[in-house]
Design a protein around this motif. Structure first.
Motif, PDB file in Angstrom:
ATOM      1  N   ALA A 219       0.793  -1.206   0.100  1.00  0.00           N
ATOM      2  CA  ALA A 219       0.032  -0.036  -0.111  1.00  0.00           C
ATOM      3  C   ALA A 219       0.792   1.392  -0.121  1.00  0.00           C
ATOM      4  O   ALA A 219       0.241   2.308  -0.536  1.00  0.00           O
ATOM      5  CB  ALA A 219      -1.176   0.175   1.390  1.00  0.00           C
ATOM      6  N   PHE A 220       2.060   1.390   0.556  1.00  0.00           N
ATOM      7  CA  PHE A 220       2.878   2.245   0.627  1.00  0.00           C
ATOM      8  C   PHE A 220       4.140   2.317   0.086  1.00  0.00           C
ATOM      9  O   PHE A 220       4.999   1.398   0.172  1.00  0.00           O
ATOM     10  CB  PHE A 220       3.403   2.691   2.139  1.00  0.00           C
ATOM     11  CG  PHE A 220       2.007   2.899   2.962  1.00  0.00           C
ATOM     12  CD1 PHE A 220       1.192   4.204   2.977  1.00  0.00           C
ATOM     13  CD2 PHE A 220       1.636   1.786   3.844  1.00  0.00           C
ATOM     14  CE1 PHE A 220       0.125   4.176   3.691  1.00  0.00           C
ATOM     15  CE2 PHE A 220       0.382   1.980   4.495  1.00  0.00           C
ATOM     16  CZ  PHE A 220      -0.382   3.137   4.450  1.00  0.00           C
ATOM     17  N   LEU A 241      -0.184  -3.376 -12.884  1.00  0.00           N
ATOM     18  CA  LEU A 241      -0.942  -3.247 -11.648  1.00  0.00           C
ATOM     19  C   LEU A 241      -1.525  -4.584 -11.468  1.00  0.00           C
ATOM     20  O   LEU A 241      -1.837  -5.151 -12.516  1.00  0.00           O
ATOM     21  CB  LEU A 241      -2.326  -2.286 -11.997  1.00  0.00           C
ATOM     22  CG  LEU A 241      -2.180  -0.674 -11.716  1.00  0.00           C
ATOM     23  CD1 LEU A 241      -1.296  -0.090 -12.624  1.00  0.00           C
ATOM     24  CD2 LEU A 241      -3.342   0.040 -11.848  1.00  0.00           C
ATOM     25  N   PRO A 242      -1.632  -4.749 -10.218  1.00  0.00           N
ATOM     26  CA  PRO A 242      -2.174  -6.053  -9.706  1.00  0.00           C
ATOM     27  C   PRO A 242      -3.730  -6.284 -10.244  1.00  0.00           C
ATOM     28  O   PRO A 242      -4.617  -5.311 -10.364  1.00  0.00           O
ATOM     29  CB  PRO A 242      -2.386  -6.138  -8.417  1.00  0.00           C
ATOM     30  CG  PRO A 242      -1.048  -4.908  -7.858  1.00  0.00           C
ATOM     31  CD  PRO A 242      -1.413  -4.075  -8.936  1.00  0.00           C
ATOM     32  N   CYS A 291      -7.399  -1.465  -3.039  1.00  0.00           N
ATOM     33  CA  CYS A 291      -8.159  -2.263  -2.981  1.00  0.00           C
ATOM     34  C   CYS A 291      -8.402  -2.668  -1.795  1.00  0.00           C
ATOM     35  O   CYS A 291      -7.675  -2.566  -0.665  1.00  0.00           O
ATOM     36  CB  CYS A 291      -7.634  -3.513  -3.609  1.00  0.00           C
ATOM     37  SG  CYS A 291      -8.521  -5.142  -3.664  1.00  0.00           S
ATOM     38  N   VAL A 292      -9.552  -3.278  -1.289  1.00  0.00           N
ATOM     39  CA  VAL A 292      -9.816  -3.525   0.028  1.00  0.00           C
ATOM     40  C   VAL A 292      -9.178  -4.701   0.834  1.00  0.00           C
ATOM     41  O   VAL A 292      -8.961  -4.801   1.979  1.00  0.00           O
ATOM     42  CB  VAL A 292     -11.423  -4.003   0.181  1.00  0.00           C
ATOM     43  CG1 VAL A 292     -12.574  -3.157  -0.222  1.00  0.00           C
ATOM     44  CG2 VAL A 292     -11.501  -5.483  -0.671  1.00  0.00           C
ATOM     45  N   GLU A 293      -8.229  -5.443  -0.061  1.00  0.00           N
ATOM     46  CA  GLU A 293      -7.197  -6.221   0.513  1.00  0.00           C
ATOM     47  C   GLU A 293      -6.149  -5.545   0.713  1.00  0.00           C
ATOM     48  O   GLU A 293      -5.285  -6.461   1.381  1.00  0.00           O
ATOM     49  CB  GLU A 293      -6.911  -7.397  -0.633  1.00  0.00           C
ATOM     50  CG  GLU A 293      -8.029  -8.423  -0.642  1.00  0.00           C
ATOM     51  CD  GLU A 293      -9.305  -8.204  -1.574  1.00  0.00           C
ATOM     52  OE1 GLU A 293      -9.136  -7.070  -2.185  1.00  0.00           O
ATOM     53  OE2 GLU A 293     -10.189  -8.652  -1.699  1.00  0.00           O
ATOM     54  N   GLY A 294      -6.093  -4.299   0.490  1.00  0.00           N
ATOM     55  CA  GLY A 294      -4.823  -3.615   1.248  1.00  0.00           C
ATOM     56  C   GLY A 294      -3.983  -2.900   0.266  1.00  0.00           C
ATOM     57  O   GLY A 294      -2.803  -2.378   0.765  1.00  0.00           O
ATOM     58  N   ARG A 374     -12.196   6.181  -3.527  1.00  0.00           N
ATOM     59  CA  ARG A 374     -13.010   5.057  -3.932  1.00  0.00           C
ATOM     60  C   ARG A 374     -12.438   3.754  -3.644  1.00  0.00           C
ATOM     61  O   ARG A 374     -11.475   3.360  -4.092  1.00  0.00           O
ATOM     62  CB  ARG A 374     -13.501   5.224  -5.317  1.00  0.00           C
ATOM     63  CG  ARG A 374     -14.891   4.908  -5.594  1.00  0.00           C
ATOM     64  CD  ARG A 374     -16.134   5.455  -5.433  1.00  0.00           C
ATOM     65  NE  ARG A 374     -17.014   5.073  -6.062  1.00  0.00           N
ATOM     66  CZ  ARG A 374     -18.306   4.809  -5.737  1.00  0.00           C
ATOM     67  NH1 ARG A 374     -18.953   4.942  -4.566  1.00  0.00           N
ATOM     68  NH2 ARG A 374     -19.427   4.326  -6.476  1.00  0.00           N
ATOM     69  N   PRO A 375     -13.438   2.713  -3.162  1.00  0.00           N
ATOM     70  CA  PRO A 375     -12.662   1.357  -3.004  1.00  0.00           C
ATOM     71  C   PRO A 375     -12.718   0.710  -4.304  1.00  0.00           C
ATOM     72  O   PRO A 375     -13.500   1.027  -5.354  1.00  0.00           O
ATOM     73  CB  PRO A 375     -13.908   0.709  -2.200  1.00  0.00           C
ATOM     74  CG  PRO A 375     -14.567   1.526  -1.436  1.00  0.00           C
ATOM     75  CD  PRO A 375     -14.486   2.837  -2.214  1.00  0.00           C
ATOM     76  N   GLY A 376     -11.378  -0.137  -4.610  1.00  0.00           N
ATOM     77  CA  GLY A 376     -11.327  -0.591  -6.023  1.00  0.00           C
ATOM     78  C   GLY A 376     -12.305  -1.730  -6.365  1.00  0.00           C
ATOM     79  O   GLY A 376     -12.668  -1.615  -7.495  1.00  0.00           O
ATOM     80  N   VAL A 377     -12.965  -2.232  -5.391  1.00  0.00           N
ATOM     81  CA  VAL A 377     -14.363  -2.984  -6.052  1.00  0.00           C
ATOM     82  C   VAL A 377     -15.395  -2.302  -6.408  1.00  0.00           C
ATOM     83  O   VAL A 377     -16.341  -2.739  -7.484  1.00  0.00           O
ATOM     84  CB  VAL A 377     -15.052  -3.793  -4.786  1.00  0.00           C
ATOM     85  CG1 VAL A 377     -14.138  -5.029  -4.498  1.00  0.00           C
ATOM     86  CG2 VAL A 377     -15.293  -2.992  -3.533  1.00  0.00           C
ATOM     87  N   LEU A 378     -15.593  -0.826  -6.336  1.00  0.00           N
ATOM     88  CA  LEU A 378     -16.551   0.125  -6.927  1.00  0.00           C
ATOM     89  C   LEU A 378     -15.820   0.891  -8.184  1.00  0.00           C
ATOM     90  O   LEU A 378     -16.590   1.526  -8.893  1.00  0.00           O
ATOM     91  CB  LEU A 378     -16.963   1.182  -5.945  1.00  0.00           C
ATOM     92  CG  LEU A 378     -17.533   0.407  -4.590  1.00  0.00           C
ATOM     93  CD1 LEU A 378     -17.860   1.602  -3.969  1.00  0.00           C
ATOM     94  CD2 LEU A 378     -18.710  -0.357  -4.850  1.00  0.00           C
ATOM     95  N   GLN A 379     -14.673   0.580  -8.503  1.00  0.00           N
ATOM     96  CA  GLN A 379     -13.900   1.094  -9.754  1.00  0.00           C
ATOM     97  C   GLN A 379     -14.515   0.100 -10.864  1.00  0.00           C
ATOM     98  O   GLN A 379     -13.598  -0.638 -11.397  1.00  0.00           O
ATOM     99  CB  GLN A 379     -12.486   1.382  -9.606  1.00  0.00           C
ATOM    100  CG  GLN A 379     -11.940   1.827  -8.370  1.00  0.00           C
ATOM    101  CD  GLN A 379     -12.167   3.621  -8.461  1.00  0.00           C
ATOM    102  OE1 GLN A 379     -13.229   4.019  -9.176  1.00  0.00           O
ATOM    103  NE2 GLN A 379     -11.377   4.162  -7.852  1.00  0.00           N
TER     104      GLN A 379
END
Length: 389
Positions: A219-220, A241-242, A291-294, A374-379
């Motif tokens: 994340a960082f 990108l993952p 992403c919500v997974e971090g 925005r969370p990645g799942v909403l992109q």
């Protein structure tokens, strides 16, 4: 004459005794010292978890007021959520080590109050272990359970928080008696245990540091060279990108996109081919996808502003929300809604390019949503319909 059988001596029944724990540092001072840090970790996890949950599934009264700025807001909060959650695993293990002999205290229950106290501790431990274990498996995207992760994880977070507050209220006198070295209870402990306690706490801090340094790089970016234990590396994946959900997993294929059209529903509905969409006024934005997974990655996105598409359909940017539908065959996020704050933001794009190149199929070709904070799942990827609400 009566014959009597001789009476045999009764065998001795061994008396069951509770186990004895002679190890040092299984005491209230150690438990309090570790508990302070564990409480902070759970508090950060709870607050950042609320942010993540309400950004993903906002109640109706909040949907139009979710902020699109700062653009790095979700990146920061979800990165902290995952990092402190991983650190809390280490802290919880040390805390349980410090207090577990009390589980074998004899007699197990001495009063109604004691029974309720032990029951509350059992709920706290079970809920905390469940929350951290399911969170860890979610990071690895492994779901060996029959229930939906998000609502259950959210509900148990409230149970953990309530249990912690109840535990603090019940144990407040003991906590205060051992809060610092100069507290009354701490002064009553053997002085020679102080050095060992410091060593234990230093070892715990070192373990937390190692876990954080070897996972936070997802994340960082400054720490990505140390990203050894995290399941994702920010630079690995198509176009750098993952990818969590591939096109194959979503049931989207290149052959099925031959007649792709973008449908925009509203007071003045219209459809666009990919060439027509590319011919519209283009915009660029450098935004993180978090992403919500971090994991989080910054990227350059190019496409058409969503508010321009809405305005062309007769919508009112800043006043109308939008429903986005993906070509995915199924999935919890196949249909997504964006509130007015996101729709009106000039950085919210129907993206066509990533880092200057057309999107690959796994990244949502021909078009996907990218929006700030925005969370990645909403992109949403593989967009084929926008509906002005």
């Amino acid at each position: 004459m009566t014959f009597r059988m001789p009476r045999l001596p009764r065998p001795e029944v061994p008396r069951i005794r509770p186990p004895e724990f002679k190890g040092r540092l299984h005491d209230a001072r150690t438990a309090t010292s570790v508990g302070r840090w564990l409480g902070v970790a759970f508090a950060v996890c709870f607050v950042t978890g609320l942010v993540s949950h309400y950004l993903q599934q906002p109640p109706g009264w909040l949907a139009d007021d979710l902020p699109a700025r700062p653009v790095w807001g979700y990146w920061l909060t979800q990165g902290l959520h995952v990092a402190t959650g991983l650190a809390a695993i280490v802290l919880l293990l040390v805390k349980l080590w410090a207090v577990y002999p009390r589980l074998f205290a004899w007699p197990p229950v001495t009063s109604v109050r004691h029974a309720l106290e032990r029951l509350s501790v059992a709920v706290l431990v079970a809920a905390a272990v469940f929350e951290l274990l399911t969170g860890l498996l979610n990071i690895a995207e492994w779901y060996p359970w029959p229930f939906s992760f998000v609502p259950v994880h959210f509900a148990v977070a409230w149970v953990v928080t309530g249990s912690i507050l109840l535990h603090i209220a019940v144990k407040a006198p003991e906590i205060m008696a051992h809060w610092s070295k100069r507290s009354a209870g701490a002064l009553a402990l053997p002085a020679e245990d102080g050095a060992d306690r410091r060593s234990l706490l230093l070892g715990m801090g070192a373990a937390v540091g190692v876990v954080t340094l070897t996972t936070a790089g997802q994340a960082f970016p400054p720490l990505k060279a140390l990203d050894l234990l995290a399941p994702r590396h920010p630079d690995h994946g198509p176009q750098g990108l993952p990818v969590n959900r591939t096109a194959a997993a979503a049931g989207v294929s290149a052959e099925g996109l031959g007649e792709w059209r973008l449908e925009v529903a509203g007071p003045r509905p219209y459809t666009l081919t990919l060439d027509a969409l590319r011919a519209m006024a283009r915009a660029r934005a450098r935004l993180p996808i978090a992403c919500v997974e971090g994991w989080t990655v910054q990227a350059d996105w190019g496409g058409v502003r969503v508010r321009d598409l809405v305005e062309r359909a007769g919508g009112r940017p800043g006043r109308d929300a939008v429903r986005v539908t993906s070509l995915e065959v199924s999935g919890a996020y196949r249909v997504m809604e964006m509130g007015t704050e996101y729709v009106d933001d000039p950085l919210t794009l129907l993206a066509l390019t990533l880092n200057g190149q057309p999107l690959t199929l796994d990244h949502g070709f021909p078009a996907r949503i990218i929006a700030p904070n925005r969370p990645g799942v909403l992109q949403t990827k593989w967009v084929h319909r926008l509906e002005v609400l």
